[in-house]
Design a protein around this motif. Structure first.
Motif, mmCIF file in Angstrom:
data_model
loop_
_atom_site.group_PDB
_atom_site.id
_atom_site.type_symbol
_atom_site.label_atom_id
_atom_site.label_comp_id
_atom_site.label_asym_id
_atom_site.label_seq_id
_atom_site.Cartn_x
_atom_site.Cartn_y
_atom_site.Cartn_z
ATOM 1 N N LEU A 48 0.829 -1.205 0.000
ATOM 2 C CA LEU A 48 0.000 0.000 0.000
ATOM 3 C C LEU A 48 0.865 1.256 0.000
ATOM 4 O O LEU A 48 1.873 1.327 0.708
ATOM 5 N N PRO A 49 0.490 2.278 -0.776
ATOM 6 C CA PRO A 49 1.211 3.564 -0.726
ATOM 7 C C PRO A 49 1.051 4.223 0.636
ATOM 8 O O PRO A 49 -0.016 4.189 1.235
ATOM 9 N N ALA A 72 0.393 3.419 16.820
ATOM 10 C CA ALA A 72 0.233 3.037 15.416
ATOM 11 C C ALA A 72 -0.878 3.814 14.706
ATOM 12 O O ALA A 72 -0.660 4.332 13.598
ATOM 13 N N PRO A 73 -2.092 3.951 15.277
ATOM 14 C CA PRO A 73 -3.125 4.729 14.558
ATOM 15 C C PRO A 73 -2.728 6.180 14.334
ATOM 16 O O PRO A 73 -3.015 6.753 13.279
ATOM 17 N N LEU A 74 -2.068 6.801 15.330
ATOM 18 C CA LEU A 74 -1.635 8.185 15.168
ATOM 19 C C LEU A 74 -0.594 8.304 14.062
ATOM 20 O O LEU A 74 -0.640 9.226 13.240
ATOM 21 N N LEU A 75 0.341 7.365 14.020
ATOM 22 C CA LEU A 75 1.364 7.398 12.993
ATOM 23 C C LEU A 75 0.765 7.175 11.610
ATOM 24 O O LEU A 75 1.121 7.863 10.635
ATOM 25 N N PHE A 99 -1.057 10.320 10.567
ATOM 26 C CA PHE A 99 -0.121 11.391 10.219
ATOM 27 C C PHE A 99 0.459 11.190 8.828
ATOM 28 O O PHE A 99 0.665 12.147 8.072
ATOM 29 N N VAL A 100 0.738 9.934 8.466
ATOM 30 C CA VAL A 100 1.340 9.653 7.167
ATOM 31 C C VAL A 100 0.291 9.635 6.060
ATOM 32 O O VAL A 100 0.463 10.220 4.990
ATOM 33 N N LEU A 101 -0.830 8.957 6.325
ATOM 34 C CA LEU A 101 -1.837 8.763 5.289
ATOM 35 C C LEU A 101 -2.854 9.900 5.209
ATOM 36 O O LEU A 101 -3.554 10.015 4.199
ATOM 37 N N GLY A 102 -2.954 10.738 6.260
ATOM 38 C CA GLY A 102 -3.951 11.801 6.281
ATOM 39 C C GLY A 102 -3.879 12.751 5.093
ATOM 40 O O GLY A 102 -4.882 12.965 4.388
ATOM 41 N N PRO A 103 -2.711 13.350 4.814
ATOM 42 C CA PRO A 103 -2.627 14.258 3.655
ATOM 43 C C PRO A 103 -2.953 13.583 2.326
ATOM 44 O O PRO A 103 -3.603 14.194 1.466
ATOM 45 N N ASN A 109 -6.677 13.008 -2.286
ATOM 46 C CA ASN A 109 -7.435 12.177 -3.216
ATOM 47 C C ASN A 109 -8.945 12.316 -3.000
ATOM 48 O O ASN A 109 -9.715 12.136 -3.950
ATOM 49 N N PHE A 110 -9.361 12.647 -1.774
ATOM 50 C CA PHE A 110 -10.781 12.909 -1.520
ATOM 51 C C PHE A 110 -11.241 14.150 -2.291
ATOM 52 O O PHE A 110 -12.303 14.139 -2.937
#
Length: 266
Positions: free
Chosen positions: A33-34, A201-204, A207-211, A216-217
């Motif tokens: 996954l990217p 893990a969820p925070l990390l 942070f990485v996948l949020g932007p 893409n949204f």
């Protein structure tokens, strides 16, 4: 204390094989996954093992599952991150982005044609993965004593060294003192979250996948002229939304069930 045998006992292997399989599957998924990568895979595997364990108090005190799961996920993610890079030219992490830059400097364009146009590079890279793992075993086995002695360093000294190295690394990126102050602020936030027993893990991952999710949204809404139903009309996006909802419900159910028991007891 002298180090005994470096091979795990049969009881340790029996307790670790499930964690190894789960960590390998999770690391493979995050490697493809990217935005994933070995770091997120390791944290997620540790959180998963802690959640499925019958006795969570063992974690942090040498639980074999807490070591086997993250390490398996780390190794799996490091290898499978080359799959989207070599087949589609998509880097899944910052390390793979550096790999793309290195290949571009040598006039090599990663993508679906790299296997047919440059088979020597492709198969040489795969062979280097096997050789690298073998060399790691040969090099690390004699140095286990050194790695174990690092555990004897007092945590207060080791923590200071880590903080100083992180501050130097953060400052060297933009030569900005504000980045160092921001690092200190996030360190305090991490301390508070640690005291609240929040999983990192969820925070990390956020942070990485949020932007990437937000970008893409917005792109999808622009393509659909602002119609949010496009996410429900496409089978892939609908399936991902249903899986996300099922995972969210499965996480919330234990707390809801415990609350129901407390209410009925009252």
């Amino acid at each position: 204390m002298r180090i005994g045998t470096i091979w795990p006992s049969f009881s340790a292997l029996r307790g670790a094989w499930g964690a190894v399989l789960r960590g390998t599957a999770l690391g493979t998924l995050f490697g493809i996954l990217p935005g994933g990568g070995a770091t997120i895979a390791s944290f997620s595997a540790y959180a998963l093992e802690k959640r499925v364990a019958k006795d969570r108090s063992r974690f942090g005190n040498g639980a074999i599952e807490g070591v086997a799961g993250p390490e398996s996920a780390n190794n799996a993610a490091a290898q499978t991150s080359f799959v989207p890079l070599l087949t589609m030219g998509i880097p899944t992490s910052a390390t793979m982005a550096l790999m793309v830059g290195a290949l571009t400097l040598h006039g090599i364009a990663p993508g679906p044609m790299i296997i047919s146009r440059q088979p020597d590079l492709f198969w040489g890279l795969i062979a280097s993965m096997f050789l690298g793992n073998a060399m790691l075993v040969i090099i690390n086995l004699p140095m286990i004593g050194i790695w174990v002695r690092l555990l004897a360093v007092p945590y207060r000294l080791l923590y200071l060294v880590i903080v100083v190295i992180c501050a130097i690394g953060v400052y060297s990126v933009n030569n900005s003192s504000f980045d160092v102050y921001m690092t200190v602020g996030f360190s305090l936030l991490g301390y508070v979250l640690r005291k609240l027993d929040a999983e990192p893990a969820p925070l990390l991952m956020g942070f990485v996948l949020g932007p990437m999710v937000e970008e893409n949204f917005r792109r999808s809404l622009i393509t659909s002229h602002g119609d949010p139903m496009v996410f429900l009309q496409r089978p892939i996006s609908l399936a991902l939304l249903l899986i996300s909802a099922a995972l969210l419900i499965s996480i919330m159910m234990p707390a809801i069930r415990q609350r129901r028991v407390e209410v009925f007891q009252e």
